[in-house]
Design a protein around this motif. Structure first.
Motif, short mmCIF file in Angstrom:
data_model
loop_
_atom_site.label_atom_id
_atom_site.label_comp_id
_atom_site.label_asym_id
_atom_site.label_seq_id
_atom_site.Cartn_x
_atom_site.Cartn_y
_atom_site.Cartn_z
N SER A 125 0.93 -1.38 -0.23
CA SER A 125 -0.59 0.29 0.42
C SER A 125 0.92 1.73 -0.24
O SER A 125 0.57 2.03 -0.95
N LEU A 126 1.73 1.05 0.64
CA LEU A 126 3.11 2.80 0.85
C LEU A 126 3.94 2.80 0.10
O LEU A 126 4.28 3.10 -1.08
N ARG A 127 4.35 1.10 -1.46
CA ARG A 127 4.53 1.36 -2.42
C ARG A 127 3.79 1.93 -3.67
O ARG A 127 4.04 3.10 -4.05
N THR A 128 2.00 1.83 -3.71
CA THR A 128 1.72 2.09 -4.60
C THR A 128 1.54 3.63 -4.45
O THR A 128 1.47 4.36 -5.74
N VAL A 129 0.70 4.60 -3.26
CA VAL A 129 0.46 5.24 -2.62
C VAL A 129 2.29 6.56 -3.13
O VAL A 129 1.95 7.46 -3.65
N GLY A 130 3.50 5.64 -2.65
CA GLY A 130 4.23 6.53 -3.28
C GLY A 130 4.70 6.69 -4.70
O GLY A 130 5.14 7.28 -4.74
N ASN A 131 3.91 5.11 -5.61
CA ASN A 131 4.31 5.61 -6.98
C ASN A 131 3.51 6.94 -7.28
O ASN A 131 3.71 7.70 -8.46
N ILE A 132 1.87 6.73 -6.94
CA ILE A 132 1.04 8.03 -7.17
C ILE A 132 1.86 8.98 -7.12
O ILE A 132 1.99 10.40 -7.92
N VAL A 133 2.46 9.53 -5.92
CA VAL A 133 2.71 11.01 -5.45
C VAL A 133 4.16 11.52 -6.87
O VAL A 133 5.12 12.15 -6.47
N THR A 134 4.08 10.35 -7.68
CA THR A 134 5.93 10.95 -8.14
C THR A 134 5.00 11.11 -9.43
O THR A 134 5.57 11.89 -10.58
N GLY A 135 3.77 11.21 -9.33
CA GLY A 135 2.90 11.68 -10.83
C GLY A 135 2.95 13.24 -10.63
O GLY A 135 3.72 13.89 -10.28
N THR A 136 2.00 13.64 -11.15
CA THR A 136 1.73 15.54 -11.47
C THR A 136 1.27 15.86 -10.20
O THR A 136 0.86 14.93 -9.77
N ASP A 137 1.14 16.84 -9.99
CA ASP A 137 1.59 18.12 -8.97
C ASP A 137 -0.67 18.00 -8.54
O ASP A 137 -0.42 17.58 -7.21
N HIS A 138 -1.27 17.71 -9.56
CA HIS A 138 -2.45 17.40 -9.29
C HIS A 138 -2.78 16.38 -7.95
O HIS A 138 -3.49 15.55 -7.30
N GLN A 139 -2.23 14.98 -8.83
CA GLN A 139 -2.51 12.79 -8.81
C GLN A 139 -1.84 13.61 -7.40
O GLN A 139 -2.35 12.45 -5.98
N THR A 140 -0.38 13.79 -6.37
CA THR A 140 0.07 14.30 -5.92
C THR A 140 -0.92 14.60 -4.81
O THR A 140 -1.33 14.69 -3.79
N GLN A 141 -1.79 15.87 -4.96
CA GLN A 141 -2.42 17.01 -3.47
C GLN A 141 -4.09 15.66 -4.20
O GLN A 141 -4.52 16.07 -2.61
N VAL A 142 -4.27 14.54 -4.35
CA VAL A 142 -5.08 14.05 -4.18
C VAL A 142 -5.08 12.81 -3.34
O VAL A 142 -5.06 12.30 -2.77
N ALA A 143 -3.43 12.72 -3.23
CA ALA A 143 -2.92 11.67 -2.21
C ALA A 143 -2.49 12.43 -0.67
O ALA A 143 -3.11 11.49 -0.05
N ILE A 144 -2.49 13.12 -1.03
CA ILE A 144 -2.40 14.85 0.36
C ILE A 144 -3.75 15.04 0.73
O ILE A 144 -4.08 14.26 2.02
#
Length: 514
Positions: A304-323
């Protein structure tokens, strides 16, 4: 895959791009952590079925009343090639039992005996479900072997009849076919794509139900995860689109194995370009993934941490969704996890949040991530300290002056200076870059003299001066520039440091307006 020790590869894949902030704000790519390739993968590629039929009520029901015998290899070869279905069954079952030995199963002997084509034929014997079951089980275990052994199963035409068995009215036959296909798909992208092109995914998804036994659901989930695995090439977009809604559904399950394999599947699908990440984010999985990051079970926490870590390598918007999903509420705790592998992945994820706009950095500060980050820089294992350094580097490259001062006040400078003696030129260069950026920020606030004294007091100047003689030319040049631009007494651009025995109360003046 190239190792991360190559500086060019590290810079290319990491969000931090050195001193060029505009480059850094271009498309951001996730670094593949060392543990992804140096250590064995936490999720099994293939699994051999060594279960005893008598311990499985469903299998026992299927084979009820069928006489079992013990045969040697030659008798198995003769029986498998017989025309009598009973002899075929007995021989196939005997072969399966050989292949199900816990130690040293004779996979090579069975393959070399030429039994695979007949076993594949038996998969089509719909009038003899017991024979289908034993043949599927034997092929499952052969496909759990080497790539050459899996290839022998595929080249004998096993995939299509196994896919057809996914619609078998006999659940045990169906489940064994699922397992066999999972082993074939787990061998690599070529066989994975053959399974996908044989229309296996719709049949697999149709099996997912709250009424099936949990062992069956686990096998389906694991096979789906193997159909998501590998990225050279990635699974086709159509296949991903088919699987994602069911993976979202499985992510709500309570079984640890189902959750673990679902998270691994999502980690594979999110390990790519922004478009791939977007496919995963758009399913709405992030809140549940962040929740699973609080799990005490490592087999759930890690993917689960690996997946979220992958997601925050994306766009600023994708990172904001994770935040928005709460990632920054969980990462501080994970930075203090007892397992260093979790600390490392958490620091890696945090470094990619820190590579975003200053708004992301402010949220990072507000969630209390700086104290545990500084603690890792001081006391973490070296592999974790390196990730923490990248986090600080991204922070200083994209942060405001106010944020950099908050970083200094968190106590980051002393552990950074202490790391200047490590035998890793790339990390040393990055630390020197960080110190240079902090000095420039202090200069803008007319506080450069105080900052220089602080660095002098923690032993930084001596270490930076020594690095001017470093064998690595980049380290030597960066250290020289810092000394010439900030610490040359009496020089036009330098700073004359106050005596160290002066009252250091004025250090607090550094952030008097912040």
């Amino acid at each position: 895959m190239p190792t991360l020790d190559a500086p060019e590869e590290r810079l290319r894949k990491f969000k931090y791009r050195g001193k060029d902030a505009s480059m850094r704000r271009q498309q951001r790519m996730g670094v593949s952590l060392e543990l992804r390739k140096a250590k064995k993968d936490e999720q099994a590629l293939k699994r051999r079925n060594i279960t005893n039929v008598s311990s499985d009520p469903a299998s026992e029901q299927l084979t009820k009343g069928v006489r079992t015998v013990s045969l040697n290899l030659q008798e198995i070869i003769n029986g498998v090639n017989a025309s009598d279905p009973d002899l075929c069954f007995q021989a196939t079952q005997a072969a399966r039992k050989m292949l199900s030995r816990e130690r040293n199963p004779p996979l090579k002997l069975i393959v070399e005996a030429g039994l695979i084509p007949r076993l594949v034929e038996f998969l089509k014997s719909s009038l003899h479900p017991c024979l289908q079951f034993e043949a599927a089980w034997a092929l499952t275990n052969i496909a759990s072997g080497t790539s050459e052994q899996t290839q022998a199963v595929v080249e004998s035409g096993a995939i299509q009849p196994l896919v057809e068995l996914l619609s078998s009215p006999h659940m045990t036959v169906c489940e064994q076919a699922v397992w066999a296909l999972g082993n074939i798909a787990g061998d690599g992208p070529e066989f994975r794509d053959l399974v996908i092109s044989s229309n296996a995914i719709p049949h697999l998804l149709a099996l997912v139900s709250s009424t099936i036994p949990i062992t069956f659901l686990r096998n389906i989930t694991w096979t789906l995860s193997n159909l998501c695995r590998n990225k050279s090439p990635y699974p086709c977009k159509k296949a991903v689109k088919q699987m994602l809604p069911v993976l979202f559904h499985l992510l709500q399950h309570e079984d640890d194995e189902v959750l673990s394999d679902t998270c691994w599947a999502l980690s594979y699908l999110s390990d790519g370009c922004n478009e791939r990440i977007g496919q995963v984010v758009d399913t709405g999985v992030l809140p549940r993934l962040v929740q699973l990051m609080t799990s005490s079970e490592l087999n759930i926490l890690t993917p689960s941490l690996r997946t979220v870590g992958n997601i925050v390598t994306g766009t600023d918007h994708q990172t904001q969704v994770a935040i928005d999903a709460g990632i920054l509420n969980v990462l501080p705790q994970l930075l203090m996890h007892p397992k260093s592998s979790i600390q490392k992945e958490a620091a890696w994820a945090l470094s990619n949040v820190a590579a975003g706009p200053c708004q992301h950095i402010q949220q990072l500060i507000a969630c209390g991530t700086l104290p545990p980050l500084v603690a890792l820089l001081k006391n973490g294992e070296f592999k974790v300290q390196k990730e923490a350094v990248w986090t600080v580097a991204n922070f200083t490259t994209g942060g405001t002056i106010d944020q950099l001062i908050q970083l200094v006040h968190s106590g980051v400078l002393e552990p950074l200076v202490n790391l200047l003696t490590i035998q890793d030129p790339k990390i040393v260069t990055i630390i020197l870059d960080v110190i240079s950026l902090i000095l420039k920020a202090a200069e803008k606030l007319s506080e450069k003299e105080n900052m220089c004294l602080l660095i002098e007091e923690i032993g930084g100047v001596d270490k930076i001066e020594a690095l001017q003689l470093h064998e690595n030319p980049q380290v030597a040049l960066t250290a020289l520039n810092i000394i010439e631009n900030h610490f040359c007494e009496g020089e036009e651009n330098g700073t004359v440091l106050p005596a160290l025995d002066q009252d250091c109360e004025f250090l607090n003046h550094l952030t008097k307006n912040y």
